[in-house]
Design a protein around this motif. Structure first.
Motif, mmCIF file in Angstrom:
data_model
loop_
_atom_site.group_PDB
_atom_site.id
_atom_site.type_symbol
_atom_site.label_atom_id
_atom_site.label_comp_id
_atom_site.label_asym_id
_atom_site.label_seq_id
_atom_site.Cartn_x
_atom_site.Cartn_y
_atom_site.Cartn_z
ATOM 1 N N UNK A 44 0.842 -1.196 0.000
ATOM 2 C CA UNK A 44 0.000 0.000 0.000
ATOM 3 C C UNK A 44 0.881 1.251 0.000
ATOM 4 N N UNK A 45 1.896 1.253 0.835
ATOM 5 C CA UNK A 45 2.805 2.404 0.904
ATOM 6 C C UNK A 45 3.570 2.563 -0.405
ATOM 7 N N UNK A 46 3.961 1.453 -0.989
ATOM 8 C CA UNK A 46 4.677 1.502 -2.267
ATOM 9 C C UNK A 46 3.762 2.039 -3.356
ATOM 10 N N UNK A 47 2.513 1.569 -3.371
ATOM 11 C CA UNK A 47 1.543 2.039 -4.374
ATOM 12 C C UNK A 47 1.290 3.533 -4.228
ATOM 13 N N UNK A 48 1.273 4.028 -2.995
ATOM 14 C CA UNK A 48 1.088 5.462 -2.771
ATOM 15 C C UNK A 48 2.261 6.251 -3.340
ATOM 16 N N UNK A 49 3.468 5.754 -3.129
ATOM 17 C CA UNK A 49 4.649 6.436 -3.667
ATOM 18 C C UNK A 49 4.655 6.403 -5.191
ATOM 19 N N UNK A 50 4.237 5.267 -5.765
ATOM 20 C CA UNK A 50 4.155 5.155 -7.227
ATOM 21 C C UNK A 50 3.144 6.153 -7.767
ATOM 22 N N UNK A 55 1.747 10.084 -10.994
ATOM 23 C CA UNK A 55 0.697 11.097 -11.039
ATOM 24 C C UNK A 55 -0.412 10.859 -12.050
ATOM 25 N N UNK A 56 -0.396 9.733 -12.743
ATOM 26 C CA UNK A 56 -1.443 9.477 -13.734
ATOM 27 C C UNK A 56 -2.696 8.939 -13.055
ATOM 28 N N UNK A 57 -3.814 9.024 -13.756
ATOM 29 C CA UNK A 57 -5.065 8.495 -13.240
ATOM 30 C C UNK A 57 -4.950 6.995 -13.001
ATOM 31 N N UNK A 58 -4.313 6.284 -13.923
ATOM 32 C CA UNK A 58 -4.200 4.835 -13.774
ATOM 33 C C UNK A 58 -3.352 4.462 -12.560
ATOM 34 N N UNK A 59 -2.341 5.238 -12.242
ATOM 35 C CA UNK A 59 -1.525 4.929 -11.065
ATOM 36 C C UNK A 59 -2.297 5.215 -9.782
ATOM 37 N N UNK A 60 -3.169 6.208 -9.806
ATOM 38 C CA UNK A 60 -3.995 6.489 -8.631
ATOM 39 C C UNK A 60 -5.061 5.423 -8.439
ATOM 40 N N UNK A 61 -5.606 4.925 -9.552
ATOM 41 C CA UNK A 61 -6.569 3.825 -9.483
ATOM 42 C C UNK A 61 -5.877 2.567 -8.967
ATOM 43 N N UNK A 62 -4.656 2.346 -9.413
ATOM 44 C CA UNK A 62 -3.876 1.206 -8.936
ATOM 45 C C UNK A 62 -3.695 1.291 -7.421
ATOM 46 N N UNK A 63 -3.379 2.465 -6.925
ATOM 47 C CA UNK A 63 -3.239 2.654 -5.478
ATOM 48 C C UNK A 63 -4.527 2.278 -4.751
ATOM 49 N N UNK A 64 -5.656 2.756 -5.262
ATOM 50 C CA UNK A 64 -6.940 2.448 -4.625
ATOM 51 C C UNK A 64 -7.211 0.940 -4.638
ATOM 52 N N UNK A 65 -6.889 0.293 -5.743
ATOM 53 C CA UNK A 65 -7.108 -1.156 -5.844
ATOM 54 C C UNK A 65 -6.185 -1.930 -4.901
ATOM 55 N N UNK A 66 -4.940 -1.494 -4.789
ATOM 56 C CA UNK A 66 -3.990 -2.145 -3.884
ATOM 57 C C UNK A 66 -4.456 -1.964 -2.436
#
Length: 82
Positions: A44-50, A55-66
Motif C-alpha cells: 500500500x505504501x509503495x503504491x502510494x509512492x508510485x 501522477x497518472x489516473x491509472x496509477x492512482x486507481x492502482x493505489x486504490x485497488x492495492x
C-alpha cells in the motif's frame, strides 16, 4: 516478479541514500501482485509512492485497488482468526 522486488529494494535504498527508482517497474509489479492476489500491507505504501511519483489516473486507481486488496486481506485474516 523479480523486477518488482529489485525496485522495492531500490526504493528503500533511495529513501536511505537518495538513489533513483524505476516507478514504472514498481507499477507493473503491483499490477502483477494484484492479479496473483499476493498484495501485502507494505504494498500500500509503495503504491502510494508510485501514484505520487507518476501522477497518472491509472496509477492512482492502482493505489486504490492495492489499498482495497490489502484491506480485504486483513479482513479475511481476522475472520479466520476468530
Amino acid at each position: 516478479m523479480s523486477k518488482y522486488n529489485e525496485q522495492v529494494e531500490a526504493l528503500q535504498a533511495q529513501q536511505a541514500k537518495g538513489k533513483g527508482t524505476n516507478f514504472r517497474a514498481l507499477e507493473y509489479g503491483l499490477k502483477q501482485k494484484l492479479q496473483d492476489g499476493t498484495i501485502q500491507q507494505q504494498d500500500v505504501a509503495i503504491a502510494l509512492q508510485v501514484a505520487s511519483a507518476i501522477g497518472s489516473l491509472s496509477s492512482r486507481v492502482l493505489y486504490a485497488n492495492v489499498k482495497r486488496a490489502a484491506q480485504q486481506s486483513v479482513e479475511q485474516t481476522e475472520k479466520v482468526g476468530r
